[in-house]
Write a protein that holds these residues in place. Sequence first.
Motif, mmCIF file in Angstrom:
data_model
loop_
_atom_site.group_PDB
_atom_site.id
_atom_site.type_symbol
_atom_site.label_atom_id
_atom_site.label_comp_id
_atom_site.label_asym_id
_atom_site.label_seq_id
_atom_site.Cartn_x
_atom_site.Cartn_y
_atom_site.Cartn_z
ATOM 1 N N GLN A 113 41.639 -5.680 47.155
ATOM 2 C CA GLN A 113 42.231 -6.810 47.743
ATOM 3 C C GLN A 113 42.060 -8.020 47.014
ATOM 4 O OE1 GLN A 113 40.738 -7.132 51.639
ATOM 5 N NE2 GLN A 113 41.571 -5.218 52.228
ATOM 6 N N ARG A 114 40.509 -8.237 46.309
ATOM 7 C CA ARG A 114 40.394 -9.086 45.620
ATOM 8 C C ARG A 114 41.044 -9.375 44.328
ATOM 9 N NH1 ARG A 114 34.151 -10.610 43.292
ATOM 10 N NH2 ARG A 114 34.790 -12.371 42.374
ATOM 11 N N ALA A 115 41.440 -8.044 43.603
ATOM 12 C CA ALA A 115 42.359 -8.120 42.594
ATOM 13 C C ALA A 115 43.686 -8.876 43.070
ATOM 14 C CB ALA A 115 42.627 -6.755 42.106
ATOM 15 N N ALA A 116 44.204 -8.550 43.981
ATOM 16 C CA ALA A 116 45.697 -8.739 44.377
ATOM 17 C C ALA A 116 45.458 -10.147 44.722
ATOM 18 C CB ALA A 116 46.132 -8.017 45.570
ATOM 19 N N LEU A 117 44.294 -10.875 45.331
ATOM 20 C CA LEU A 117 44.503 -12.255 45.653
ATOM 21 C C LEU A 117 44.340 -12.916 44.534
ATOM 22 C CD1 LEU A 117 42.213 -12.157 48.945
ATOM 23 C CD2 LEU A 117 44.526 -12.880 48.554
ATOM 24 N N VAL A 118 43.809 -12.757 43.360
ATOM 25 C CA VAL A 118 43.636 -13.226 42.228
ATOM 26 C C VAL A 118 44.791 -13.369 41.457
ATOM 27 C CG1 VAL A 118 42.300 -13.081 39.854
ATOM 28 C CG2 VAL A 118 40.943 -12.973 41.987
ATOM 29 N N GLY A 139 54.800 -2.844 48.894
ATOM 30 C CA GLY A 139 54.311 -2.981 50.158
ATOM 31 C C GLY A 139 52.755 -2.859 50.337
ATOM 32 N N THR A 140 52.058 -2.189 49.287
ATOM 33 C CA THR A 140 50.822 -2.075 49.412
ATOM 34 C C THR A 140 50.245 -3.203 48.911
ATOM 35 O OG1 THR A 140 51.016 0.328 48.784
ATOM 36 C CG2 THR A 140 48.796 -0.838 48.208
ATOM 37 N N VAL A 141 50.605 -3.907 47.834
ATOM 38 C CA VAL A 141 50.220 -5.260 47.447
ATOM 39 C C VAL A 141 50.296 -6.370 48.661
ATOM 40 C CG1 VAL A 141 50.921 -7.475 45.840
ATOM 41 C CG2 VAL A 141 50.896 -4.801 45.180
ATOM 42 N N ARG A 142 51.594 -6.359 49.242
ATOM 43 C CA ARG A 142 51.592 -7.261 50.443
ATOM 44 C C ARG A 142 50.613 -7.051 51.477
ATOM 45 N NH1 ARG A 142 58.051 -6.764 50.458
ATOM 46 N NH2 ARG A 142 58.416 -8.200 48.646
ATOM 47 N N SER A 143 50.296 -5.824 51.711
ATOM 48 C CA SER A 143 49.178 -5.256 52.851
ATOM 49 C C SER A 143 47.898 -5.736 52.321
ATOM 50 C CB SER A 143 49.457 -3.895 52.945
ATOM 51 O OG SER A 143 48.352 -3.499 53.967
ATOM 52 N N ALA A 144 47.557 -5.735 51.057
ATOM 53 C CA ALA A 144 46.358 -5.867 50.359
ATOM 54 C C ALA A 144 46.171 -7.487 50.623
ATOM 55 C CB ALA A 144 46.100 -5.364 48.986
ATOM 56 N N SER A 146 47.523 -9.612 52.402
ATOM 57 C CA SER A 146 47.386 -10.005 54.137
ATOM 58 C C SER A 146 46.292 -9.691 54.514
ATOM 59 C CB SER A 146 48.576 -9.239 54.653
ATOM 60 O OG SER A 146 48.657 -9.313 56.005
ATOM 61 N N ARG A 147 45.732 -8.435 54.063
ATOM 62 C CA ARG A 147 44.273 -7.951 54.755
ATOM 63 C C ARG A 147 43.167 -8.878 54.120
ATOM 64 N NH1 ARG A 147 45.497 -1.807 54.194
ATOM 65 N NH2 ARG A 147 46.357 -1.396 56.054
ATOM 66 N N GLY A 148 43.249 -9.129 53.017
ATOM 67 C CA GLY A 148 42.432 -9.871 52.252
ATOM 68 C C GLY A 148 42.480 -11.568 52.930
ATOM 69 N N GLY A 150 43.268 -12.327 55.953
ATOM 70 C CA GLY A 150 43.009 -12.053 57.098
ATOM 71 C C GLY A 150 41.509 -12.175 57.196
ATOM 72 N N THR A 151 40.706 -11.343 56.377
ATOM 73 C CA THR A 151 39.231 -11.365 56.135
ATOM 74 C C THR A 151 38.874 -12.602 55.735
ATOM 75 O OG1 THR A 151 39.509 -9.003 55.503
ATOM 76 C CG2 THR A 151 37.393 -10.196 55.115
ATOM 77 N N LEU A 152 39.319 -13.574 54.805
ATOM 78 C CA LEU A 152 38.906 -14.717 54.445
ATOM 79 C C LEU A 152 39.083 -15.851 55.499
ATOM 80 C CD1 LEU A 152 40.021 -14.831 50.659
ATOM 81 C CD2 LEU A 152 37.908 -14.409 51.482
ATOM 82 N N ARG A 153 40.197 -15.712 56.259
ATOM 83 C CA ARG A 153 40.261 -16.567 57.326
ATOM 84 C C ARG A 153 39.245 -16.483 58.464
ATOM 85 N NH1 ARG A 153 45.952 -15.380 56.867
ATOM 86 N NH2 ARG A 153 46.953 -16.917 55.513
ATOM 87 N N ALA A 154 39.265 -15.104 58.684
ATOM 88 C CA ALA A 154 38.150 -14.742 59.730
ATOM 89 C C ALA A 154 36.662 -15.200 59.370
ATOM 90 C CB ALA A 154 38.009 -13.226 60.122
ATOM 91 N N GLU A 155 36.255 -15.067 58.199
ATOM 92 C CA GLU A 155 34.975 -15.382 57.709
ATOM 93 C C GLU A 155 34.943 -16.872 57.926
ATOM 94 O OE1 GLU A 155 32.173 -13.855 56.649
ATOM 95 O OE2 GLU A 155 33.053 -11.972 57.323
ATOM 96 N N LEU A 156 35.885 -17.817 57.373
ATOM 97 C CA LEU A 156 35.781 -19.130 57.481
ATOM 98 C C LEU A 156 35.598 -19.558 58.764
ATOM 99 C CD1 LEU A 156 38.584 -19.938 54.851
ATOM 100 C CD2 LEU A 156 36.133 -20.457 54.692
ATOM 101 N N VAL A 157 36.453 -18.881 59.914
ATOM 102 C CA VAL A 157 36.308 -19.528 61.274
ATOM 103 C C VAL A 157 34.719 -19.178 61.753
ATOM 104 C CG1 VAL A 157 37.181 -18.937 63.470
ATOM 105 C CG2 VAL A 157 38.850 -19.160 61.764
ATOM 106 N N VAL A 158 34.377 -18.045 61.524
ATOM 107 C CA VAL A 158 33.021 -17.492 61.964
ATOM 108 C C VAL A 158 31.849 -18.172 61.279
ATOM 109 C CG1 VAL A 158 31.350 -15.689 61.838
ATOM 110 C CG2 VAL A 158 33.787 -15.229 62.356
ATOM 111 N N THR A 159 31.958 -18.655 60.092
ATOM 112 C CA THR A 159 30.850 -19.382 59.211
ATOM 113 C C THR A 159 31.198 -20.892 59.345
ATOM 114 O OG1 THR A 159 31.800 -17.798 57.666
ATOM 115 C CG2 THR A 159 29.622 -18.708 57.354
ATOM 116 N N PRO A 160 30.111 -21.416 59.777
ATOM 117 C CA PRO A 160 30.188 -23.086 59.813
ATOM 118 C C PRO A 160 30.356 -23.661 58.602
ATOM 119 C CG PRO A 160 28.068 -22.200 60.684
ATOM 120 C CD PRO A 160 28.844 -20.978 60.334
#
Length: 160
Positions: A113-118, A139-144, A146-148, A150-160
């Motif tokens: 996921q990190r490699a795909a985002l970079v 499709g796997t790239v798009r999924s990776a 999207s998941r990456g 999503g994880t970053l967004r969730a972390e940004l919302v949770v962490t102040p």
Amino acid sequence: MTYEEFADSRLSALLRYAVMLTGDPATAQDLVQETMVRVQLNWRRVARSDSPDGYVRRILTNQFIDLRRGSWWRRVLLRADPDPSVPVASDHADESAERDRMWSLLAKLPRRQRAALVLRYYEDLPDQAIADILGCPVGTVRSAISRGLGTLRAELVVTP
């Protein structure tokens, strides 16, 4: 194009890419060095490919993904992994603090996921090129990605 010409023209870009993947300049240098050794040993095959740059990025990306998978006798670590409970020292400037926060969030992502985002947001590559480098379907790239994200967004919302 010779290997030397290729290395001269692409080495700094490969190093920047490796730093974005690893988050550590020393590990990135080792990764690029190992990649360039492999490229030199297989230069004829690399030079004959449709995209030598993509071929080399794929080698580097695969080595990053497999970084810790090797057996103990192939790799000797001279330093321990950083303790995740110890906060990363940050600058007082807002930009530096945000950059450090993003580094720590990216470091938590799985390697693919990190490699795909970079590759998407730092290297600005299209889905097909990323799929070629990662050796997977689009499709796997798009999924990776999207998941990456999503994880970053969730972390940004949770962490102040």
